[in-house]
Motif scaffolding. Structure first.
Motif, PDB file in Angstrom:
ATOM      1  N   ALA A   1       0.836  -1.205   0.000  1.00 36.14           N
ATOM      2  CA  ALA A   1       0.000   0.000   0.000  1.00 36.14           C
ATOM      3  C   ALA A   1       0.870   1.254   0.000  1.00 36.14           C
ATOM      4  O   ALA A   1       0.586   2.230  -0.701  1.00 36.14           O
ATOM      5  CB  ALA A   1      -0.916  -0.002   1.224  1.00 36.14           C
ATOM      6  N   VAL A   2       1.937   1.231   0.790  1.00 37.02           N
ATOM      7  CA  VAL A   2       2.859   2.361   0.846  1.00 37.02           C
ATOM      8  C   VAL A   2       3.570   2.521  -0.494  1.00 37.02           C
ATOM      9  O   VAL A   2       3.710   3.634  -1.018  1.00 37.02           O
ATOM     10  CB  VAL A   2       3.880   2.179   1.985  1.00 37.02           C
ATOM     11  CG1 VAL A   2       4.863   3.335   2.028  1.00 37.02           C
ATOM     12  CG2 VAL A   2       3.161   2.035   3.330  1.00 37.02           C
ATOM     13  N   ARG A   3       3.984   1.400  -1.052  1.00 35.76           N
ATOM     14  CA  ARG A   3       4.676   1.431  -2.351  1.00 35.76           C
ATOM     15  C   ARG A   3       3.771   2.015  -3.437  1.00 35.76           C
ATOM     16  O   ARG A   3       4.204   2.823  -4.265  1.00 35.76           O
ATOM     17  CB  ARG A   3       5.101   0.004  -2.712  1.00 35.76           C
ATOM     18  CG  ARG A   3       5.976  -0.100  -3.947  1.00 35.76           C
ATOM     19  CD  ARG A   3       6.378  -1.554  -4.217  1.00 35.76           C
ATOM     20  NE  ARG A   3       7.210  -2.090  -3.139  1.00 35.76           N
ATOM     21  CZ  ARG A   3       6.804  -3.023  -2.279  1.00 35.76           C
ATOM     22  NH1 ARG A   3       5.583  -3.538  -2.358  1.00 35.76           N
ATOM     23  NH2 ARG A   3       7.624  -3.464  -1.339  1.00 35.76           N
ATOM     24  N   GLN A   4       2.507   1.608  -3.431  1.00 34.27           N
ATOM     25  CA  GLN A   4       1.573   2.099  -4.441  1.00 34.27           C
ATOM     26  C   GLN A   4       1.361   3.607  -4.333  1.00 34.27           C
ATOM     27  O   GLN A   4       1.302   4.309  -5.351  1.00 34.27           O
ATOM     28  CB  GLN A   4       0.230   1.375  -4.315  1.00 34.27           C
ATOM     29  CG  GLN A   4      -0.861   1.896  -5.243  1.00 34.27           C
ATOM     30  CD  GLN A   4      -0.517   1.784  -6.722  1.00 34.27           C
ATOM     31  OE1 GLN A   4       0.307   0.955  -7.115  1.00 34.27           O
ATOM     32  NE2 GLN A   4      -1.141   2.606  -7.537  1.00 34.27           N
ATOM     33  N   LEU A   5       1.260   4.117  -3.099  1.00 34.10           N
ATOM     34  CA  LEU A   5       1.057   5.558  -2.942  1.00 34.10           C
ATOM     35  C   LEU A   5       2.284   6.330  -3.402  1.00 34.10           C
ATOM     36  O   LEU A   5       2.156   7.381  -4.045  1.00 34.10           O
ATOM     37  CB  LEU A   5       0.728   5.889  -1.480  1.00 34.10           C
ATOM     38  CG  LEU A   5       0.335   7.335  -1.197  1.00 34.10           C
ATOM     39  CD1 LEU A   5      -0.798   7.802  -2.102  1.00 34.10           C
ATOM     40  CD2 LEU A   5      -0.066   7.501   0.271  1.00 34.10           C
ATOM     41  N   HIS A   6       3.482   5.811  -3.106  1.00 37.81           N
ATOM     42  CA  HIS A   6       4.701   6.434  -3.631  1.00 37.81           C
ATOM     43  C   HIS A   6       4.632   6.505  -5.157  1.00 37.81           C
ATOM     44  O   HIS A   6       4.960   7.529  -5.764  1.00 37.81           O
ATOM     45  CB  HIS A   6       5.934   5.614  -3.225  1.00 37.81           C
ATOM     46  CG  HIS A   6       6.496   5.950  -1.880  1.00 37.81           C
ATOM     47  ND1 HIS A   6       6.911   7.217  -1.535  1.00 37.81           N
ATOM     48  CD2 HIS A   6       6.736   5.174  -0.788  1.00 37.81           C
ATOM     49  CE1 HIS A   6       7.387   7.207  -0.294  1.00 37.81           C
ATOM     50  NE2 HIS A   6       7.280   5.982   0.187  1.00 37.81           N
ATOM     51  N   ARG A   7       4.202   5.390  -5.768  1.00 39.06           N
ATOM     52  CA  ARG A   7       4.155   5.346  -7.227  1.00 39.06           C
ATOM     53  C   ARG A   7       3.149   6.338  -7.787  1.00 39.06           C
ATOM     54  O   ARG A   7       3.358   6.920  -8.857  1.00 39.06           O
ATOM     55  CB  ARG A   7       3.812   3.924  -7.694  1.00 39.06           C
ATOM     56  CG  ARG A   7       5.002   2.978  -7.604  1.00 39.06           C
ATOM     57  CD  ARG A   7       4.674   1.581  -8.055  1.00 39.06           C
ATOM     58  NE  ARG A   7       5.889   0.761  -8.077  1.00 39.06           N
ATOM     59  CZ  ARG A   7       5.933  -0.535  -7.765  1.00 39.06           C
ATOM     60  NH1 ARG A   7       4.818  -1.157  -7.422  1.00 39.06           N
ATOM     61  NH2 ARG A   7       7.060  -1.192  -7.797  1.00 39.06           N
ATOM     62  N   GLU A   8       2.052   6.540  -7.081  1.00 37.20           N
ATOM     63  CA  GLU A   8       1.057   7.511  -7.541  1.00 37.20           C
ATOM     64  C   GLU A   8       1.632   8.922  -7.523  1.00 37.20           C
ATOM     65  O   GLU A   8       1.397   9.718  -8.439  1.00 37.20           O
ATOM     66  CB  GLU A   8      -0.200   7.420  -6.676  1.00 37.20           C
ATOM     67  CG  GLU A   8      -0.992   6.142  -6.921  1.00 37.20           C
ATOM     68  CD  GLU A   8      -2.227   6.040  -6.050  1.00 37.20           C
ATOM     69  OE1 GLU A   8      -2.789   7.089  -5.676  1.00 37.20           O
ATOM     70  OE2 GLU A   8      -2.641   4.909  -5.741  1.00 37.20           O
ATOM     71  N   PHE A   9       2.391   9.245  -6.467  1.00 34.03           N
ATOM     72  CA  PHE A   9       3.020  10.568  -6.409  1.00 34.03           C
ATOM     73  C   PHE A   9       4.102  10.713  -7.485  1.00 34.03           C
ATOM     74  O   PHE A   9       4.233  11.768  -8.107  1.00 34.03           O
ATOM     75  CB  PHE A   9       3.608  10.822  -5.024  1.00 34.03           C
ATOM     76  CG  PHE A   9       2.589  11.239  -4.002  1.00 34.03           C
ATOM     77  CD1 PHE A   9       1.899  12.432  -4.138  1.00 34.03           C
ATOM     78  CD2 PHE A   9       2.308  10.449  -2.898  1.00 34.03           C
ATOM     79  CE1 PHE A   9       0.949  12.836  -3.213  1.00 34.03           C
ATOM     80  CE2 PHE A   9       1.358  10.834  -1.963  1.00 34.03           C
ATOM     81  CZ  PHE A   9       0.679  12.028  -2.118  1.00 34.03           C
ATOM     82  N   LEU A  10       4.866   9.648  -7.707  1.00 32.95           N
ATOM     83  CA  LEU A  10       5.894   9.689  -8.755  1.00 32.95           C
ATOM     84  C   LEU A  10       5.239   9.901 -10.119  1.00 32.95           C
ATOM     85  O   LEU A  10       5.678  10.736 -10.909  1.00 32.95           O
ATOM     86  CB  LEU A  10       6.687   8.377  -8.750  1.00 32.95           C
ATOM     87  CG  LEU A  10       7.835   8.286  -9.774  1.00 32.95           C
ATOM     88  CD1 LEU A  10       8.978   9.212  -9.368  1.00 32.95           C
ATOM     89  CD2 LEU A  10       8.340   6.844  -9.897  1.00 32.95           C
ATOM     90  N   ARG A  11       4.175   9.164 -10.374  1.00 32.95           N
ATOM     91  CA  ARG A  11       3.468   9.267 -11.651  1.00 32.95           C
ATOM     92  C   ARG A  11       2.824  10.641 -11.817  1.00 32.95           C
ATOM     93  O   ARG A  11       2.663  11.143 -12.932  1.00 32.95           O
ATOM     94  CB  ARG A  11       2.401   8.174 -11.728  1.00 32.95           C
ATOM     95  CG  ARG A  11       1.768   8.013 -13.095  1.00 32.95           C
ATOM     96  CD  ARG A  11       0.896   6.755 -13.143  1.00 32.95           C
ATOM     97  NE  ARG A  11       0.383   6.540 -14.489  1.00 32.95           N
ATOM     98  CZ  ARG A  11      -0.732   7.078 -14.968  1.00 32.95           C
ATOM     99  NH1 ARG A  11      -1.460   7.859 -14.196  1.00 32.95           N
ATOM    100  NH2 ARG A  11      -1.129   6.831 -16.193  1.00 32.95           N
ATOM    101  N   ALA A  12       2.462  11.269 -10.691  1.00 25.70           N
ATOM    102  CA  ALA A  12       1.831  12.592 -10.742  1.00 25.70           C
ATOM    103  C   ALA A  12       2.839  13.717 -10.934  1.00 25.70           C
ATOM    104  O   ALA A  12       2.451  14.866 -11.117  1.00 25.70           O
ATOM    105  CB  ALA A  12       1.034  12.832  -9.464  1.00 25.70           C
TER     106      ALA A  12
END
Length: 342
Positions: free
Chosen positions: A52-63
């Motif tokens: 879950a933490v990894r996914q949120l990091h990825r969302e911020f990176l993608r944003a």
């Protein structure tokens, strides 16, 4: 200078005039998704639910963020003990901090992003522990950040400038760049230290929030950039779409748009494909810039005042305890609040 193929560090990027976009709030976002307990706000999810933490990091990176801050908000041993109870016994602060660093680095390596290790305010300070005791708490987290070789450090969300200064004094011993932020209002910190003096002191040391819209963040990013700010990010409640708004507003200055903008246009431009003409008419900057802010709730206030109730470090009401607040304690608090308002 960074060796060929290596990522440029934070100061190198800022010195080159680049815009550095930080990520946003993790505890709020993960609480909404069911991974963090409101109240304690401790980050054991880094160990219990790393995906879950990894996914949120990825969302911020993608944003568009190019800083992945470790999910170590309230990850000090005293906080885990004091509010997580079982967490400290089962997981330990070191495991949480190490896991958070590993996840942030993994995602940062998926793009041109840096890793920032973060510390925050402590129960030890509120309970009037000594300066050396509080600094020891920060030092324990710093040891993990050094071991994991984060790129720079952030002291965040401090309500007392004195504690923020102590944190900075510990972190700068690493030799890495250090940033610090305060959680204060126009009246200053919880000890009444004015904002200007808080800034000077730091310079010398070297669940239903009202969420700002993406359009507010477009304006915030532009105003900050025009003031000369080149590191722009957010904290609690700052979602990936807020980060994307910064990246879109400053796309010309940065020279590119993030991956997260592939199916999204700045200032509602995607609405020009809507089936209804009155919605298509909103696909312009002028409409969103002039839209009056509102929460959608009756009688919602446009401004808020912190519920400080006149207490600060050393007050009996701020002495930390492991148990939940009792009914008697609540009655005493409400009684004090009533006296304050009268």
């Amino acid at each position: 200078m960074a060796p060929p193929g290596a990522k440029k560090g934070l100061l190198e990027r800022l010195d080159a005039g680049e815009v550095v976009i930080g990520d946003g709030g993790f505890v709020f976002a993960l609480e909404k998704r069911g991974y963090v307990k409101a109240g304690p706000w401790t980050p054991e999810a880094a160990v219990e639910h790393p995906e879950a933490v990894r996914q949120l990091h990825r969302e911020f990176l993608r944003a568009g963020a190019n800083v992945m801050q470790t999910f170590t908000f309230y990850a000090s041993d005293d906080k885990l003990e004091n509010r997580g109870n079982y967490v400290a016994a089962k997981i330990t602060g070191q495991k949480v901090n190490e896991a958070a660093c590993d996840i942030a680095r993994e995602v940062a390596n998926e793009g041109d992003a840096l890793v920032a290790g973060g510390v925050s305010q402590t129960p030890s300070y509120l309970s009037c522990k000594s300066e050396s005791d509080v600094k020891a708490i920060f030092k324990k987290q710093l040891d993990v950040f050094i071991k994991k070789n984060v790129d720079f450090l952030i002291a965040e969300y401090f309500e007392h400038v004195e504690e923020a200064v102590w944190a900075v004094e510990v972190l700068k011993g690493s030799g890495k760049p250090v940033a610090a932020t305060l959680c204060i209002g126009p009246e200053g910190d919880l000890n009444g230290v004015p904002p200007g003096e808080c800034a000077v002191r730091l310079a010398k040391a070297a669940l239903e929030p009202r969420i700002v819209t993406r359009w507010d963040i477009h304006k915030y990013a532009r105003d900050a950039y025009n003031l000369g700010v080149r590191y722009i990010g957010g904290c609690c409640g700052f979602e990936p779409y807020h980060t994307r708004a910064i990246a879109e507003e400053l796309a010309t200055e940065r020279g590119f748009l993030p991956e997260g903008s592939e199916k999204h246009g700045s200032w509602g431009s995607g609405l020009d494909m809507h089936t209804k003409p009155w919605v298509r008419a909103r696909a312009r900057r002028e409409y969103w810039e002039k839209l009056p802010p509102a929460s959608g709730r009756p009688y919602c206030p446009s401004m808020s005042k912190p519920d400080a109730w006149g207490v600060t470090k050393g007050d009996a009401d701020l002495m930390q305890q492991k148990d939940a607040t009792t009914e008697m304690q609540l009655k005493n608090l409400f009684s004090k609040q009533s006296l304050q308002s009268n």
